[in-house]
Enzyme design. Sequence first.
Site, PDB file in Angstrom:
ATOM      1  CB  SER A 181      -0.898  -0.024   1.246  1.00 14.63           C
ATOM      2  OG  SER A 181      -1.633   1.160   1.339  1.00 14.63           O
ATOM      3  CB  ILE A 221       3.488  10.425   3.318  1.00  6.15           C
ATOM      4  CG1 ILE A 221       4.796  10.600   2.533  1.00  6.15           C
ATOM      5  CG2 ILE A 221       2.277  10.846   2.467  1.00  6.15           C
ATOM      6  CD1 ILE A 221       4.935   9.750   1.311  1.00  6.15           C
ATOM      7  CG  ASN A 281      -2.620   1.273   7.692  1.00  8.64           C
ATOM      8  OD1 ASN A 281      -1.990   0.948   8.692  1.00  8.64           O
ATOM      9  ND2 ASN A 281      -2.288   2.311   6.936  1.00  8.64           N
ATOM     10  CB  CYS A 306      -4.222   5.106  11.993  1.00  7.53           C
ATOM     11  SG  CYS A 306      -5.335   3.753  12.368  1.00  7.53           S
ATOM     12  N   GLY A 357      12.092  -0.476   3.515  1.00  7.06           N
ATOM     13  CA  GLY A 357      13.156  -0.826   2.575  1.00  7.06           C
ATOM     14  C   GLY A 357      14.029  -1.933   3.106  1.00  7.06           C
ATOM     15  N   GLY A 410       8.205  -6.186   3.636  1.00 11.24           N
ATOM     16  CA  GLY A 410       9.278  -5.483   4.329  1.00 11.24           C
ATOM     17  C   GLY A 410      10.623  -5.762   3.682  1.00 11.24           C
ATOM     18  N   GLY A 411      11.105  -4.805   2.891  1.00 15.75           N
ATOM     19  CA  GLY A 411      12.470  -4.894   2.375  1.00 15.75           C
ATOM     20  C   GLY A 411      12.668  -5.806   1.182  1.00 15.75           C
ATOM     21  N   GLY A 438       7.205  -2.867  -1.511  1.00 14.21           N
ATOM     22  CA  GLY A 438       6.919  -1.455  -1.290  1.00 14.21           C
ATOM     23  C   GLY A 438       8.008  -0.538  -1.792  1.00 14.21           C
TER      24      GLY A 438
HETATM   25  C1  LIG Z   1       6.042   6.358   0.944  1.00  9.64           C
HETATM   26  C2  LIG Z   1       5.320   5.245   1.645  1.00  9.64           C
HETATM   27  C3  LIG Z   1       3.935   5.298   1.779  1.00  9.64           C
HETATM   28  C4  LIG Z   1       3.256   4.275   2.424  1.00  9.64           C
HETATM   29  N1  LIG Z   1       1.894   4.341   2.546  1.00  9.64           N
HETATM   30  C5  LIG Z   1       1.229   3.339   3.162  1.00  9.64           C
HETATM   31  C6  LIG Z   1      -0.180   3.361   3.258  1.00  9.64           C
HETATM   32  O1  LIG Z   1      -0.861   4.259   2.768  1.00  9.64           O
HETATM   33  N2  LIG Z   1      -0.773   2.321   3.905  1.00  9.64           N
HETATM   34  C7  LIG Z   1      -0.082   1.273   4.445  1.00  9.64           C
HETATM   35  O2  LIG Z   1      -0.686   0.353   4.995  1.00  9.64           O
HETATM   36  N3  LIG Z   1       1.254   1.217   4.340  1.00  9.64           N
HETATM   37  C8  LIG Z   1       1.924   2.217   3.718  1.00  9.64           C
HETATM   38  N4  LIG Z   1       3.278   2.147   3.605  1.00  9.64           N
HETATM   39  C9  LIG Z   1       3.995   0.971   4.143  1.00  9.64           C
HETATM   40  C10 LIG Z   1       4.240  -0.062   3.050  1.00  9.64           C
HETATM   41  O3  LIG Z   1       3.029  -0.515   2.490  1.00  9.64           O
HETATM   42  C11 LIG Z   1       5.038  -1.275   3.599  1.00  9.64           C
HETATM   43  O4  LIG Z   1       4.295  -1.923   4.604  1.00  9.64           O
HETATM   44  C12 LIG Z   1       6.380  -0.862   4.197  1.00  9.64           C
HETATM   45  O5  LIG Z   1       6.957   0.179   3.462  1.00  9.64           O
HETATM   46  C13 LIG Z   1       7.354  -2.033   4.273  1.00  9.64           C
HETATM   47  O6  LIG Z   1       7.598  -2.593   2.998  1.00  9.64           O
HETATM   48  P1  LIG Z   1       8.871  -2.165   2.087  1.00  9.64           P
HETATM   49  O7  LIG Z   1      10.078  -2.291   2.958  1.00  9.64           O
HETATM   50  O8  LIG Z   1       8.847  -3.101   0.935  1.00  9.64           O
HETATM   51  O9  LIG Z   1       8.635  -0.752   1.704  1.00  9.64           O
HETATM   52  C14 LIG Z   1       3.976   3.165   2.946  1.00  9.64           C
HETATM   53  C15 LIG Z   1       5.369   3.103   2.799  1.00  9.64           C
HETATM   54  C16 LIG Z   1       6.046   4.124   2.154  1.00  9.64           C
HETATM   55  C17 LIG Z   1       7.540   4.017   1.998  1.00  9.64           C
END
Ligand SMILES: Cc1cc2nc3c(=O)[nH]c(=O)nc-3n(C[C@H](O)[C@H](O)[C@H](O)COP(=O)(O)O)c2cc1C
Length: 309
Positions: A21, A72, A132, A135, A222, A249-250, A271
């Site tokens: 997301s 954000i 989610n 919050c 990341g 995650g990552g 993500g």
């Molecule tokens: C810029 C950004 C915006 C995100 N917005 C949301 C969101 O709106 N809802 C949500 O559940 N997670 C959000 N996330 C979290 C990601 O969905 C994910 O759970 C998290 O980044 C870990 O995965 P990754 O390491 O592959 O990024 C956001 C992450 C980033 C970096």
Amino acid sequence: MTNFHTKIGSLELASPILNASGTFNPSVFSRLFALKSYLGAIVTKTVTPNASSGNPQQRTVELPSIGMLNSIGLQGKGIIASMEVDIPQYYGCHDMPVILSISADSEVAFQRMTAYIEAHTNRHYLQGIEVNVSCPNVHAGGALFGASPQWVAKAVHAVRQETTLPLWVKLTPNTTEVVAVAQASVDAGADALTAINTVLGSHIDIRRRKPSLAKVSGGYSGQGIKPIAIHHVLNIAKALPNTPIVGVGGIRRAEDVLEFLMAGATAVQVGTHCFSDPAVFVDLVQDLEAWCIAEGVASLQDLVGVALP
Ligand SMILES: Cc1cc2nc3c(=O)[nH]c(=O)nc-3n(C[C@H](O)[C@H](O)[C@H](O)COP(=O)(O)O)c2cc1C
């Protein structure tokens, strides 16, 4: 051909690879590639009951070779405008299952929003809801909703009462009670668990001698969080062996996807890496296919949980 088919509760997907997301623009990707060949479903940016402009700038920090920080906030148009415009036009036009990510600051708000979704949904593409819980809960002085099994149970119950759609709960790692929250979610009616959301973190701008983010702290995501995510997936899979887990995650490479599957995830989400490589899904699918052929693995689902102690 390796079988990528997966089942998350009652939801059947052609592939276990999804976007996370808030990090993926399906329109950009679909201009170059057939989404269906690479993704099992599209997960939307989290939608809240009302419009919000999110947090003040500066809201992101790049952390070279380990990931990024973001604060954000849940920026968006709110559920009414999202259901009318964004969900059909931005997400629903790709002939792909859509998982709608939602959040709210009280169980009543969760319930009303879900009732609205149920009344206005197009079930042809809207095939699941991801709750989610990262919050603030207004009834708990703004403390993190997802930190408490009791609060999460109330939110999930409120959503479950209003919908029969498959229901996933996206867990926060920012609590010592991740497994208890996972258990409470399932007891309240969740069909699957998404693990994990971002990890709390901060960064100092040494030139300004101040925190880089206007909000001081934000969500770390990341490649650096992968071991944390794998740790939680292993623990949840051990505690709740019959509940599907969507690992996140990552993830950057096929090897990362394999780690999540072996730890017990039935599907995964990508993500942060989508920002630096918007075509990441193409390499993931091709490399997974090559790995499975080399290893004699007929179906990705044969790998789920094989590393569980
Ligand atoms: C810029 C950004 C915006 C995100 N917005 C949301 C969101 O709106 N809802 C949500 O559940 N997670 C959000 N996330 C979290 C990601 O969905 C994910 O759970 C998290 O980044 C870990 O995965 P990754 O390491 O592959 O990024 C956001 C992450 C980033 C970096």
